[in-house]
Design a protein around this motif. Structure first.
Motif, short mmCIF file in Angstrom:
data_model
loop_
_atom_site.label_atom_id
_atom_site.label_comp_id
_atom_site.label_asym_id
_atom_site.label_seq_id
_atom_site.Cartn_x
_atom_site.Cartn_y
_atom_site.Cartn_z
N TYR A 14 2.79 32.40 5.69
CA TYR A 14 3.27 33.38 4.72
C TYR A 14 3.65 32.58 3.48
CZ TYR A 14 3.50 37.03 8.24
OH TYR A 14 3.19 37.94 9.19
N GLU A 17 4.99 28.98 3.72
CA GLU A 17 5.56 28.75 5.03
C GLU A 17 4.49 28.85 6.11
OE1 GLU A 17 8.41 31.66 6.07
OE2 GLU A 17 9.11 30.55 7.84
N VAL A 19 3.58 29.45 9.58
CA VAL A 19 4.28 30.08 10.70
C VAL A 19 3.62 29.75 12.03
CG1 VAL A 19 4.99 32.29 11.66
CG2 VAL A 19 5.12 31.91 9.21
N PRO A 38 12.83 29.25 19.46
CA PRO A 38 13.94 29.64 18.58
C PRO A 38 13.53 30.72 17.59
CG PRO A 38 13.33 27.32 18.25
CD PRO A 38 12.40 27.87 19.25
N SER A 39 14.52 31.34 16.98
CA SER A 39 14.26 32.36 15.98
C SER A 39 13.46 31.76 14.82
CB SER A 39 15.60 32.89 15.46
OG SER A 39 15.35 33.88 14.51
N GLY A 40 12.44 32.50 14.41
CA GLY A 40 11.62 32.02 13.30
C GLY A 40 10.51 31.06 13.72
N SER A 41 10.36 30.84 15.03
CA SER A 41 9.34 29.88 15.47
C SER A 41 7.93 30.46 15.44
CB SER A 41 9.67 29.36 16.87
OG SER A 41 9.78 30.44 17.76
N GLY A 42 7.83 31.77 15.24
CA GLY A 42 6.50 32.37 15.12
C GLY A 42 6.06 33.20 16.32
N LYS A 43 7.01 33.53 17.22
CA LYS A 43 6.65 34.26 18.43
C LYS A 43 6.11 35.65 18.12
CE LYS A 43 10.91 34.06 19.95
NZ LYS A 43 11.58 33.45 18.79
N SER A 44 6.84 36.39 17.29
CA SER A 44 6.37 37.74 16.94
C SER A 44 5.04 37.67 16.22
CB SER A 44 7.38 38.45 16.04
OG SER A 44 8.59 38.62 16.71
N THR A 45 4.93 36.73 15.31
CA THR A 45 3.69 36.58 14.56
C THR A 45 2.53 36.34 15.51
OG1 THR A 45 4.98 35.63 12.77
CG2 THR A 45 2.60 35.32 12.67
N GLU A 165 10.13 40.83 22.66
CA GLU A 165 11.56 40.93 22.96
C GLU A 165 11.95 42.35 23.38
OE1 GLU A 165 14.33 38.79 20.70
OE2 GLU A 165 12.84 37.58 19.65
N1 LIG Z 1 5.62 39.81 6.94
C1 LIG Z 1 6.16 38.60 6.67
N2 LIG Z 1 6.22 38.13 5.41
C2 LIG Z 1 6.76 36.92 5.14
N3 LIG Z 1 7.27 36.11 6.06
C3 LIG Z 1 7.24 36.51 7.33
C4 LIG Z 1 6.70 37.79 7.71
N4 LIG Z 1 6.80 37.91 9.05
C5 LIG Z 1 7.39 36.79 9.48
N5 LIG Z 1 7.66 35.94 8.47
C6 LIG Z 1 8.29 34.62 8.59
O1 LIG Z 1 7.59 33.88 9.54
C7 LIG Z 1 8.48 33.13 10.34
C8 LIG Z 1 8.21 33.44 11.80
O2 LIG Z 1 8.58 34.78 12.05
P1 LIG Z 1 8.44 35.47 13.45
O3 LIG Z 1 8.93 36.86 13.29
O4 LIG Z 1 7.09 35.28 14.00
O5 LIG Z 1 9.48 34.60 14.28
P2 LIG Z 1 10.05 34.87 15.72
O6 LIG Z 1 9.81 33.64 16.51
O7 LIG Z 1 9.53 36.14 16.27
O8 LIG Z 1 11.60 34.99 15.44
P3 LIG Z 1 12.71 35.92 16.12
O9 LIG Z 1 13.11 35.26 17.40
O10 LIG Z 1 13.81 35.92 15.14
O11 LIG Z 1 12.12 37.28 16.33
C9 LIG Z 1 9.86 33.48 9.90
O12 LIG Z 1 10.34 32.43 9.09
C10 LIG Z 1 9.71 34.73 9.10
O13 LIG Z 1 10.61 34.74 8.03
#
Ligand SMILES: Nc1ncnc2c1ncn2[C@@H]1O[C@H](COP(=O)(O)OP(=O)(O)OP(=O)(O)O)[C@@H](O)[C@H]1O
Ligand SMILES: [Mg+2]
Lengths: 251, 234
Positions: A14, A17, A19, A38-45, A165
């Protein structure tokens, strides 16, 4: 034979960044893959790339041998095959539990009313909510909502279900009813890619566990390996922290 | 005309029973005007919905060019006094008689306001609803049609109630181009019987009130009928 799901060095940024930085993994039919990190590690992505709610920048994703990241892939067809369960449920607020499950059957699969209703009831029964069919999401507890979410995904007869989650928005006492349904699915042979902090579920239900940090897979293997004999400091530290916090939330 | 109005109100300081008699004798005449007012309102609001609803959808989901076109048309229509719109229609474009002109003028202006009502209510439906729909394989259009719009429409009812009341009252401005709606006919009546001006106005106001009240109640009912339990209401 093809794996059911193959991620082949997937990259996603993104802006500046990064991801996801070259994530590769294979899942076979019936596998339950738990992703932690950890939070922000990219799991949801990572999950959202699989059903293309998010588009990747580089690499390939294959479902059942078909390249889902190909430009001519019909994303709507893909999403019929890949169910998704969200942290915030995302249930259709204007539909009853039953309506939430039938809507996709009717509008996407083109089923008739009666047939859709019958199938939806089967899946509501499967998640233990047959008696709540006429309740609206706002009238259900968090645990019930999430079970409707699971029934909605199941009803499309997906090849794979993504869970992002699924219990993180729930009061602790409601987590068990959801993980229990997920365990049933796992033992029923459903292929599941699950992001969760429920370590008990991970230990007992996962066939493989992946630790993702800063967009990279740090370690991947059977849950016992990561929990009990990990040679990676980052894995051990993360897991001990997460277990302390979410550990034995339920038996 | 202003002189006539001034004379008329001067003569009507006292409410006289004879004047009420005059009003009731001519009630048919006023009810005819009421019918025109109702037709004008219904047709205008309907036209406003048919144009304004898609316009609201476009303002949220449309491409850049389409959004710009619809947005600009809306700004222009909302920024022009309704009387000016009527005059443009009636004296410049001349596409129809006074009644048609009034419907198109009120309808298009209402469309411009309704588009904002619908735009707002569509935007108030959370992004997650769209994702939920997409995740089961609905196309964007299907998701809009089956998930977003049904929720947005319910949330539009209060704004729509407001808009309907405004259109109803603004039909009276159509008297300027000679539409025989309630106010126009009221005026013709008190010009005949200048002592009855107060009575005629009271009667007409009562009719506007009844119309507004019943419309609002009708829409309240619609809102309850299609209402769904929300997190706040449970
Ligand atoms: N649509 C988006 N636009 C810009 N940045 C994004 C977007 N979606 C996610 N990010 C960034 O990408 C990184 C990874 O996000 P992601 O949601 O995949 O993390 P995560 O591991 O699921 O975290 P969490 O445990 O908090 O859910 C984060 O830094 C987030 O800010
Ligand atoms: Mg996440």
């Amino acid at each position: 034979m093809n794996p059911l799901l193959r991620l082949d060095s997937v990259y996603k940024s993104y802006g500046d960044e990064e991801v996801l930085r070259g994530v590769s993994l294979d899942m076979e039919v019936g596998d339950v893959e738990v992703v932690v990190g950890p939070s922000g590690s990219g799991k949801s992505t990572l999950l959202r790339c699989v059903n293309r709610l998010t588009e990747i920048d580089d690499g390939d994703i294959y479902l059942d041998g078909d390249r889902v990241t190909a430009p001519d892939t019909d994303v709507n067809e893909l999403r019929r095959d890949v169910g998704m369960v969200f942290q915030d449920f995302n249930l259709f607020a204007h539909k009853t539990a039953l309506g939430n499950v039938t809507l996709g059957l009717r509008r996407v699969r083109g089923m008739g009313k009666v047939e859709a209703r019958e199938k939806a009831m089967e899946h509501l029964d499967q998640v233990g909510l047959g008696d709540q069919a006429d309740s609206y999401p706002a009238e259900l507890s968090g645990g019930q909502k999430q079970r409707v979410g699971i029934a909605r995904a199941l009803a499309m007869d997906p090849k794979l279900i993504l869970f992002d989650e699924p219990t993180s928005a729930l009061d602790p006492e409601l987590i068990g009813e959801v993980t229990e349904v997920m365990r049933d699915l796992a033992s029923g042979g459903m292929t599941m890619l699950v992001v969760t902090h429920e370590m008990t579920f991970a230990r007992e239900a996962a066939s493989t566990m992946t630790f993702l940090d800063q967009g990279e897979i740090v370690e991947r293997g059977p849950p016992e390996q990561l929990f009990d004999r990990s040679e990676r400091k980052r894995t051990r530290e993360f897991l001990s922290r997460i277990t302390a916090r979410h550990g034995d939330a339920q038996p | 005309m202003l002189q006539a109005l001034a004379d008329a109100s001067f003569g009507a300081v006292v409410l006289q029973s004879g004047d009420w008699g005059f009003v009731f004798e001519n009630a048919d005449y006023l009810l005819e005007g009421t019918l025109t007012t109702v037709l004008l309102t219904v047709a205008s609001v309907l036209l406003g919905f048919l144009v304004g609803f898609p316009a609201g959808v476009v303002e949220v989901y449309g491409g850049r060019v389409l959004r710009a076109i619809v947005g600009t048309a809306g700004v222009v229509l909302r920024g022009t006094p309704i009387l000016v719109i009527f005059f443009f229609g009636y004296f410049v474009f001349r596409f129809g008689g006074a009644f048609e002109t009034a419907i198109v003028g009120l309808g298009l202006r209402s469309a411009a306001y309704q588009s904002q009502i619908f735009r707002g209510s569509i935007q108030s439906v959370s992004e997650g609803q769209m994702e939920g729909a997409r995740s089961v394989g609905m196309s964007k259009l299907e998701a809009i049609r089956w998930v977003v719009v049904p929720q947005a429409l319910r949330r539009s009812i209060p704004g729509f109630q407001n808009e309907m009341t405004i259109v109803l009252k603004d039909t009276s401005i159509a008297y300027a181009i000679g539409v025989a709606e309630l106010l126009t006919l009221s005026r013709e009546l008190f010009i005949q019987e200048t002592t009855a001006v107060m009575e005629v106005f009271l009667f007409a106001s009562a009719i506007y009130f009844v119309l507004t009240f019943t419309t609002n109640r009708g829409l309240d009912y619609l809102g309850q009928y299609y209402g769904i339990p929300t997190e706040e209401s449970v």
